[in-house]
Scaffold this motif. Structure first.
Motif, short mmCIF file in Angstrom:
data_model
loop_
_atom_site.label_atom_id
_atom_site.label_comp_id
_atom_site.label_asym_id
_atom_site.label_seq_id
_atom_site.Cartn_x
_atom_site.Cartn_y
_atom_site.Cartn_z
N GLY A 35 17.74 -12.39 1.10
CA GLY A 35 15.99 -11.07 1.90
C GLY A 35 15.01 -11.97 0.39
N ALA A 36 15.19 -11.90 -0.67
CA ALA A 36 14.03 -12.62 -1.72
C ALA A 36 13.78 -13.46 -1.22
N VAL A 37 14.49 -14.88 -1.06
CA VAL A 37 14.30 -16.04 -0.88
C VAL A 37 13.54 -16.43 0.87
N LEU A 38 14.38 -15.16 1.70
CA LEU A 38 12.99 -15.38 3.00
C LEU A 38 11.93 -14.91 2.38
N PHE A 39 11.48 -14.12 2.00
CA PHE A 39 10.41 -13.70 2.06
C PHE A 39 9.36 -14.44 0.98
N ASN A 40 9.96 -14.41 -0.02
CA ASN A 40 8.92 -15.74 -1.34
C ASN A 40 8.50 -16.67 0.11
N ALA A 41 9.04 -17.35 1.29
CA ALA A 41 9.15 -18.85 2.00
C ALA A 41 8.42 -17.45 3.22
N SER A 42 8.41 -17.02 3.61
CA SER A 42 7.32 -16.25 4.65
C SER A 42 6.23 -14.99 4.97
N CYS A 43 7.01 -14.18 3.40
CA CYS A 43 6.24 -13.23 3.43
C CYS A 43 5.35 -12.91 2.41
N ALA A 44 5.54 -14.32 1.67
CA ALA A 44 4.89 -13.39 0.00
C ALA A 44 3.73 -13.94 -0.28
N GLN A 45 2.89 -15.00 1.18
CA GLN A 45 1.76 -15.03 1.17
C GLN A 45 0.82 -14.12 1.20
N CYS A 46 1.20 -13.10 1.83
CA CYS A 46 0.16 -12.16 2.69
C CYS A 46 0.84 -10.66 1.91
N HIS A 47 1.66 -10.48 2.04
CA HIS A 47 2.32 -9.39 0.91
C HIS A 47 3.29 -9.32 -0.68
N GLY A 48 2.89 -10.60 -1.03
CA GLY A 48 3.30 -10.78 -2.15
C GLY A 48 2.34 -9.95 -3.28
N THR A 49 3.04 -9.55 -4.50
CA THR A 49 1.76 -9.08 -5.51
C THR A 49 0.77 -10.22 -5.71
N GLY A 50 -0.29 -9.97 -5.64
CA GLY A 50 -1.64 -10.23 -6.36
C GLY A 50 -2.20 -11.33 -5.34
N SER A 51 -1.32 -11.05 -4.09
CA SER A 51 -1.98 -12.26 -1.99
C SER A 51 -3.51 -11.99 -1.94
N PRO A 52 -4.03 -13.27 -1.39
CA PRO A 52 -5.15 -13.08 -0.98
C PRO A 52 -5.31 -11.03 -0.22
N LEU A 80 16.32 -9.71 4.90
CA LEU A 80 14.58 -9.36 4.34
C LEU A 80 14.87 -7.94 4.09
N VAL A 81 15.11 -7.00 5.34
CA VAL A 81 14.62 -5.24 4.96
C VAL A 81 15.10 -4.91 4.19
N ALA A 82 16.69 -5.40 3.71
CA ALA A 82 17.33 -4.80 2.56
C ALA A 82 16.45 -5.22 1.20
N TRP A 83 15.69 -6.21 1.11
CA TRP A 83 15.44 -6.85 -0.06
C TRP A 83 13.08 -6.01 0.17
N VAL A 84 12.75 -6.17 1.36
CA VAL A 84 12.05 -5.45 1.02
C VAL A 84 11.88 -2.98 0.86
N ARG A 85 13.56 -3.27 1.10
CA ARG A 85 13.52 -1.67 0.79
C ARG A 85 14.13 -1.78 -1.05
N GLY A 86 14.76 -2.34 -1.28
CA GLY A 86 15.55 -2.34 -2.91
C GLY A 86 13.74 -2.53 -3.21
N ALA A 87 12.84 -3.17 -3.21
CA ALA A 87 11.67 -4.37 -4.17
C ALA A 87 10.41 -3.47 -3.94
N TRP A 88 10.68 -1.86 -2.64
CA TRP A 88 9.21 -1.71 -2.98
C TRP A 88 9.41 -0.52 -2.43
N SER A 89 10.71 -0.17 -2.22
CA SER A 89 11.08 1.41 -1.83
C SER A 89 11.88 2.50 -3.06
N THR A 90 11.52 3.73 -3.40
CA THR A 90 12.26 4.40 -4.69
C THR A 90 13.23 5.45 -4.07
N LYS A 91 13.06 5.04 -2.47
CA LYS A 91 14.42 5.67 -1.85
C LYS A 91 15.88 4.63 -1.78
#
Length: 424
Positions: A318-335, A393-404
């Motif tokens: 999921g991290a690979v997909l996130f970096n390809a499609s989501c990081a430009q808006c949701h990544g750390t330091g994104s505009p 993708l949702v597995a990556w987002v949950r693991g990277a941003w939630s402490t739950k």
């Protein structure tokens, strides 16, 4: 043989209860009237009606996709089948043009149509019954001043015996408590206004509460959260347990704009609600926020968000997909975050939820472009990624941003939601 007798006895008792309920609640048809002219209503009353109709989200439920406003036809999927919203424009043949104000008020307060048939409680008359006489008159004046649209809603598709309306009378005996409610003298005017709007006209509990086996809000569980159109309506009584507890200002901003700092953006069924609330006076939304925040149960707060944790193989994909499609808006330091001041995903209600349902729906559906309001836009990825990829993708987002705790494998839920979405 005994089992057959028991079944016959139970069936007989149910039919007798329905017959008694129908006899108690029966009201005759109200004679049709000629559609009143729009200019026959006081101008201020019609303006008040626009406010009432917006607070009640009437256009949201009574407008089909790509349909005319208030002309009905929107499918409302329930556990018992599909109900199609009716036409509430002043067309005399297919809408409410032949309805008197008394007929309209009876439908709103008692769930009985002008021609005496019982309305299904997907129409939230159990909440609208608390509306004042003035608000009902104002809504009538406003709706009767809309453009008439000749539109016949599709036939409902409900399971037996709910495809017959008499059982609704028994349901009403159990759950309908008609009439306005008195103000609570122990609270101030703004709190009471908020309670009136949340419990009545706004019918918030209809979406944000779990339902029992026969489709009524589960007793003792108001605002504990529910499911609407495949989306989770989060519990309104646990806002203090969010990664960042909601404040009055944030909740008001969210309800009026569809987004809030440190929480995220509205999507799914909630998004059009916020667009309606953007049109009403601010004091109405402030009252709603005041009452909602008074409902909090003191939920434990989530642990402060941390950076990325160890990821499962699914999350690594999921991290690979996130970096390809989501990081430009949701990544750390994104505009979007550094310039647009959008919150990190660590504060997202969907990312911190108990299930991945809303995170999946956000990825599948996105947030459609809405005129100049581009800030809430998110592209849909249902046609870009398959079920396995969205689950990753949702597995990556949950693991990277939630402490739950990590969610279980989401692929079966992705497949089910995709199928349900395509059927709507």
């Amino acid at each position: 043989m005994n089992r057959k007798r028991i079944w016959i006895g139970v069936t007989g008792a149910v039919m007798a209860a329905i017959a008694i309920a129908v006899a108690i609640l029966y009201e005759p048809a109200i004679a049709p009237v000629a559609p009143p002219a729009p200019d026959s209503f006081d101008a201020q009353l019609k303006r008040d009606g626009a406010r009432v109709v917006a607070l009640g989200d009437c256009v949201v439920c009574h407008t089909a996709k790509d349909g005319r406003p208030f002309a009905g036809g929107l499918p409302l999927v329930t556990p018992f089948g599909t109900i199609y919203a009716t036409n509430i424009t002043p067309d005399p043949q297919t809408g409410i043009g032949a309805w008197s104000e008394a007929a309209f008020a009876r439908a709103v307060r008692h769930g009985i149509s002008r021609d005496d048939h019982l309305l299904y409680p997907a129409f939230p008359y159990v909440h609208f019954t608390r509306m004042s006489d003035h608000d009902i008159a104002a809504a009538y004046a406003y709706l009767m001043s809309r453009e008439p649209v000749h539109a016949i809603a599709p036939a409902n598709r409900l399971i037996f015996p709910l495809n017959f309306r008499p059982p609704v009378a028994f349901w009403n005996l159990l759950f309908l408590r008609p009439g306005p409610r008195e103000a609570d003298a122990s609270h101030d005017a703004r709190w009471n206004r908020g309670k009136l709007l949340v419990d009545g006209l706004g019918h918030c509990a209809s979406c944000h509460s779990p339902l029992n086996a026969i489709g009524a809000e589960k007793a003792g569980h108001a605002f504990d959260g529910g499911i609407v159109d495949g989306w989770e309506a989060p519990p309104l009584n646990a806002l203090d347990g969010a990664a960042r507890p909601w404040t009055q200002a944030q909740l008001v901003t969210y309800l009026r704009t569809g987004r809030a700092s440190e929480h995220g953006a509205a999507a799914g069924p909630m998004l059009p609600v916020t667009r309606d609330l953007a049109t009403v006076p601010r004091e109405d939304v402030e009252a709603i926020a005041t009452y909602v925040l008074s409902l909090q149960k003191g939920a434990p707060r989530a642990v402060e968000p941390v950076a990325s944790r160890a990821a499962s193989p699914a999350a690594q994909r999921g991290a690979v997909l996130f970096n390809a499609s989501c990081a430009q808006c949701h990544g750390t330091g994104s505009p979007m975050q550094t310039i647009g001041e959008r919150p990190t995903l660590a504060f997202s209600t969907a990312v911190n939820a108990g299930t991945p349902r809303n995170a999946i729906q956000m990825i599948l559906n996105g947030i459609a472009w809405h005129g100049e309001d581009a800030a809430n836009y998110m592209p849909a990825f249902s046609g870009v990624y398959d079920d396995r990829q969205i689950a990753d993708l949702v597995a990556w987002v949950r693991g990277a941003w939630s402490t739950k705790p990590a969610w279980p494998d989401a692929e079966p839920l992705v497949a089910r939601l995709r199928k349900e979405n395509s059927a709507r």
